[in-house]
Write an enzyme that holds these catalytic residues in place. Structure first.
Site, PDB file in Angstrom:
ATOM      1  N   ASP A 190      47.047  36.249  45.083  1.00  0.00           N
ATOM      2  CA  ASP A 190      46.123  37.535  45.136  1.00  0.00           C
ATOM      3  C   ASP A 190      46.056  38.345  43.533  1.00  0.00           C
ATOM      4  OD1 ASP A 190      44.968  40.117  45.159  1.00  0.00           O
ATOM      5  OD2 ASP A 190      46.684  40.856  46.286  1.00  0.00           O
ATOM      6  N   VAL A 191      44.884  37.876  42.703  1.00  0.00           N
ATOM      7  CA  VAL A 191      44.866  38.418  41.536  1.00  0.00           C
ATOM      8  C   VAL A 191      43.808  39.487  41.352  1.00  0.00           C
ATOM      9  CG1 VAL A 191      44.122  37.484  39.255  1.00  0.00           C
ATOM     10  CG2 VAL A 191      44.997  35.813  40.831  1.00  0.00           C
ATOM     11  N   ARG A 236      47.468  43.330  38.524  1.00  0.00           N
ATOM     12  CA  ARG A 236      48.584  42.476  38.687  1.00  0.00           C
ATOM     13  C   ARG A 236      48.210  41.178  39.315  1.00  0.00           C
ATOM     14  NH1 ARG A 236      53.327  44.669  41.561  1.00  0.00           N
ATOM     15  NH2 ARG A 236      51.986  45.447  42.895  1.00  0.00           N
ATOM     16  N   TYR A 269      27.218  42.394  54.306  1.00  0.00           N
ATOM     17  CA  TYR A 269      26.783  42.679  53.126  1.00  0.00           C
ATOM     18  C   TYR A 269      25.405  42.428  52.784  1.00  0.00           C
ATOM     19  CZ  TYR A 269      29.086  44.880  48.954  1.00  0.00           C
ATOM     20  OH  TYR A 269      29.554  46.075  48.138  1.00  0.00           O
ATOM     21  N   GLY A 292      33.436  41.740  46.998  1.00  0.00           N
ATOM     22  CA  GLY A 292      34.709  41.210  46.536  1.00  0.00           C
ATOM     23  C   GLY A 292      35.533  40.179  47.200  1.00  0.00           C
ATOM     24  N   ASP A 311      38.618  40.196  47.423  1.00  0.00           N
ATOM     25  CA  ASP A 311      39.992  40.785  47.998  1.00  0.00           C
ATOM     26  C   ASP A 311      39.677  41.767  48.947  1.00  0.00           C
ATOM     27  OD1 ASP A 311      38.440  42.643  46.275  1.00  0.00           O
ATOM     28  OD2 ASP A 311      40.205  43.464  45.608  1.00  0.00           O
TER      29      ASP A 311
END
Length: 254
Positions: free
Chosen positions: A7-8, A12, A96, A103, A105
């Protein structure tokens, strides 16, 4: 048959090694590294790890950071896969306007929330809140359709904006108070109430749309700070993105 999940985010890189690419997979090792220290991963955190069978991640930090991460992964002969938001995946439908622009994430966290919701019982509408550098608030109906979401600044961005635009606001971090009586508490409470109010508005929107009170999941590095100030009951789930990555991995590799 291990899976390395990544998970970027904007600040972090968080990682976890699981014993299998499936929901409920057991973590064998995990860690986090600030983006400026990515180059330390191969010879540091990852130096003692056996080669994973699969690597799956989501990234919002941009192509330059992605290349740096992939360079650290070259120690293993495994091609990483990166989740890209699509029209539908793992039981979730993307509402969307341009699905691929959502995104990754946000998409993965919603997949994790939907999977968790289904494990807990019957399908219900849900709100997914991620509290980090930015705050996102997503609405999902009982059928697993992502209806839309909002994005607002996180605490840090709000405070920096005020400090840069207003003289004399360089003050220590305060506490959340119902009725703040000093500038530090006023700033901290204002940011907290802004986020809580945005979440509450989305809860009300979704409840009106679906005719049922939604479940609220909260995740992200600053989620624990926000959770006590929420108007609606919420469940704090630190692992929501990793839950989503495991669900996607299960569909792809399981």
């Amino acid at each position: 048959m291990t899976l390395l999940a990544l998970d970027v985010g904007n600040t972090r890189l968080k990682w976890a090694l699981y014993d299998a690419p499936r929901v409920g997979g057991q973590p064998l090792a995990h860690g986090a590294q600030f983006l400026e220290n990515i180059e330390k991963l191969a010879e540091g955190d990852w130096s003692a790890l056996a080669s994973p069978r699969w690597i799956l991640g989501c990234i919002v930090a941009g192509d330059a950071v992605k290349r740096r991460v992939e360079e650290q992964l070259e120690q293993w002969d495994v091609t990483p896969q990166w989740v890209v938001s699509s029209a539908a995946e793992a039981g979730l439908t993307n509402g969307y306007d341009h699905p691929a622009r959502l995104g990754s994430d946000r998409w993965v966290a919603m997949i994790g929330a939907r999977q968790r919701l289904m494990q807990q019982g019957r399908a219900r509408p849900c709100i997914v809140v991620m509290v980090g550098t930015a705050v996102t608030v997503e609405a999902i109906d009982a059928e697993g359709r992502f209806l839309g979401g909002i994005i607002l600044p996180g605490h840090g961005i709000m405070l920096r904006a005020l400090e840069s635009g207003t003289a004399g606001l360089h003050v220590p971090t305060g506490e959340v108070r119902d009725f703040p009586t000093n500038t530090s508490d006023a700033l901290t409470s204002g940011g907290t109430f802004a986020i809580a109010g945005a979440v509450q508005r989305m809860v009300e929107n979704l409840q009106k749309h679906c005719g049922e009170t939604p479940v609220v999941y909260m995740t992200g590095g600053a989620g624990w700070k926000m959770a006590p100030s929420m108007s609606s009951p919420c469940e704090l789930v630190d692992s929501l993105i990793f839950d989503g990555l495991l669900e996607v991995a299960n569909k792809r590799f399981g």
